[in-house]
Design an enzyme around this catalytic site. Structure first.
Site, short mmCIF file in Angstrom:
data_model
loop_
_atom_site.label_atom_id
_atom_site.label_comp_id
_atom_site.label_asym_id
_atom_site.label_seq_id
_atom_site.Cartn_x
_atom_site.Cartn_y
_atom_site.Cartn_z
N ASP A 84 0.73 -1.21 -0.08
CA ASP A 84 0.00 -0.13 -0.03
C ASP A 84 0.91 1.35 0.07
OD1 ASP A 84 0.74 -0.59 2.85
OD2 ASP A 84 -0.56 1.12 3.21
N ASP A 87 5.73 0.41 3.23
CA ASP A 87 5.98 -0.91 4.04
C ASP A 87 5.74 -2.08 3.22
OD1 ASP A 87 3.40 -1.02 4.01
OD2 ASP A 87 3.09 -0.35 5.85
N TYR A 235 -5.14 0.62 9.24
CA TYR A 235 -6.32 0.93 8.43
C TYR A 235 -7.72 0.58 9.21
CZ TYR A 235 -3.10 2.02 4.70
OH TYR A 235 -2.14 2.82 3.84
N GLU A 475 5.98 9.81 3.02
CA GLU A 475 5.65 8.48 2.58
C GLU A 475 4.35 8.57 1.16
OE1 GLU A 475 4.48 3.96 4.35
OE2 GLU A 475 3.73 5.84 5.44
#
Length: 495
Positions: A84, A87, A235, A475
């Site tokens: 996603d 990571d 999430y 990120e």
């Protein structure tokens, strides 16, 4: 008396909190932006996020095969899909939302993509192939691969991964209507993309979407309740699962044209709170997207029974106008939309996508948005969306592009494991869990350019730390890029 339209010469005198010069504050790129180049790069980014066995036509050459045994602990094949963000976990909720938005980008703006259309279709299929694996068992959806705590304790390349690849699922006893509803939406939206390109695959996607939606609706509950320790705080579904049920039904209605989904939407509009938090849109909250998507039929004169959704969509648009904004929608001094909560560019791209999509629907219907005593034209909505895109590409107080590889100045130290560690080609030996820490803390630029990655972006004051530890700013994520693909496609054809 009809509301007076807001025209460009007078708009920002009417919008009290903003001046015309403030919204347009920029450091323009000489000769304007190359939106097609930005489009090409925004799609290329997804190849850098691929998990599984990479195909022969892989263009991001510093990546290698990874996570080839995903799902084996549960006796299923869950290889493939996307990481996603920076990571190495595969989170099903944001991956499904990414897929839905990539598909919507093709549906509305594919005609503007030129030679990049085929690459965008490939990006959708890379995800749907995975989602089909994750939903192969009836009444089961595999929603995550990888223990996020184990993964986040390491800084290592996906090719070296030795963290826990725990498999998490929802089923009848452990419901997850949110992630299942979004997965159904993704499969249904993608079925439209493949309707003419690959009819058999399209039918497979639509039939699976119907089955997954029925499961989501029959066994209601939030996956963050069923799988709290695994998915929260990463999430976690804060907003509830009701919006995903409406969202899934809306895409099934669009994809199948079956009356049952129209009736479901009308029947459940109030029960599932379609009018709540209408100025939000992202992986957790679909309300604004539901209202914009459904409003297209109203504007085409085909669905008066959805009129309340158009009213909600109009309210959403008005809430984004500078100076008329809901308190949750701010603008930075440089003109960037800002919402609290981190990774702000996800809000910028998703909300701008809705501005652009709705402006097109309004244009075709020759309509404007009523906002109190004034109104907003389709041209104004396009202008606001374009302003956000231009900010991302470099028209901002710092004069930097927030897309890696676009422009002369862009983030060099993004929070991304694969980008920040030496590639397998450059460093064939394994780099262990903690051995990567020195690369994480290094002040040096990342050795591998993740071209097309758009980072979380600057703060509300337009300041940006180009530093890996500042993950909310540095990120990239797939769901930042997915709606941007549609925006860049349109502006590449209408600069």
């Amino acid at each position: 008396m009809a509301p007076k339209p807001l025209t460009f010469p007078g708009i920002f005198s009417a919008l009290l909190a903003f001046s015309f010069s403030l919204l347009l504050f920029c450091h323009p790129i000489i000769g304007g932006h190359n939106y097609h180049d930005a489009l090409r790069k925004s799609i290329l980014f997804f190849e850098g996020q691929r998990s599984g066995r990479l195909p022969p036509d892989q263009r991001v050459k510093w990546r290698r095969d990874s996570a080839l045994h995903d799902g084996s602990t549960a006796g299923v094949d869950l290889t493939g899909g996307y990481y996603d963000a920076g990571d190495n976990v595969k989170f099903g909720f944001p991956m499904a939302f990414t897929t839905t938005l990539l598909a919507w980008s093709i549906i509305d703006f594919g005609r503007n993509m030129g030679p990049e259309l085929k690459n965008t279709v490939k990006a959708v299929k890379w995800s749907t192939d995975y989602l089909l694996k994750a939903t192969e068992k009836p009444r089961v959806v595999y929603v995550q691969v990888g223990d996020a705590y184990s993964d986040h304790s390491c800084w290592e390349r996906p090719e070296d991964m030795d963290t826990l690849r725990t498999v998490y699922k929802i089923d009848n006893a452990h419901p997850g209507s949110d992630v299942a509803g979004e997965t159904a939406a993704a499969l249904a939206a993608a079925s439209i993309v493949f309707r003419k390109r690959d009819p058999a695959y399209s039918r497979l996607l639509l039939n699976r979407a119907i089955r997954v939606f029925n499961f989501a609706d029959k066994h209601r509950g939030a996956y963050s309740s069923s799988l709290h320790s695994a998915v929260c705080p990463f999430y976690c579904d804060v907003n509830g699962y009701q919006d995903e049920l409406l969202w899934g039904a809306a895409w099934l209605h669009k994809a199948s044209r079956k009356r049952v989904y129209r009736e479901y939407i009308v029947k459940n509009e109030v029960v599932l709170r379609a009018g709540d938090t209408i100025n939000e849109f992202g992986w957790d909250n679909k309300h604004a997207g539901i209202n914009v998507l459904i409003s297209k039929e109203v504007l085409m004169g085909k669905a008066d029974y959805f009129e309340s959704f158009k009213q909600n969509a109009d309210g959403f648009i008005c809430s984004l106008l500078p100076g008329m904004s809901h308190p949750q929608v701010q603008y930075s001094p440089g003109g960037l939309m800002f919402k609290t909560g981190g990774s702000n560019m996800q809000h910028v791209t998703s909300l701008s996508f809705l501005l652009l999509a709705y402006s097109n629907y309004l244009s075709h219907a020759n309509k404007v948005v009523p906002c109190g005593e004034s109104s907003a034209s389709p041209a104004l909505l396009k202008h606001l969306a374009k302003r956000q895109v231009d900010y991302i590409l470099g028209d901002n107080p710092l004069g930097i592009s927030y897309m890696v590889g676009y422009g002369a100045r862009f983030p060099r130290r993004i929070h991304h494991r694969g980008s920040s560690l030496p590639s397998v080609a450059a460093h064939p030996a394994r780099i262990g869990c903690k051995a990567g820490t020195r690369y994480y803390l290094s002040p040096n630029p990342n050795p591998n350019l993740l071209v097309g990655a758009v980072v979380g972006g600057p703060n509300v004051s337009d300041a940006f730390p180009d530093s890996r530890p500042y993950f909310q700013e540095s990120e990239p994520t797939t769901y930042i890029n997915a709606p941007l693909v549609g925006l860049l496609a349109f502006f590449s054809a209408h600069p």
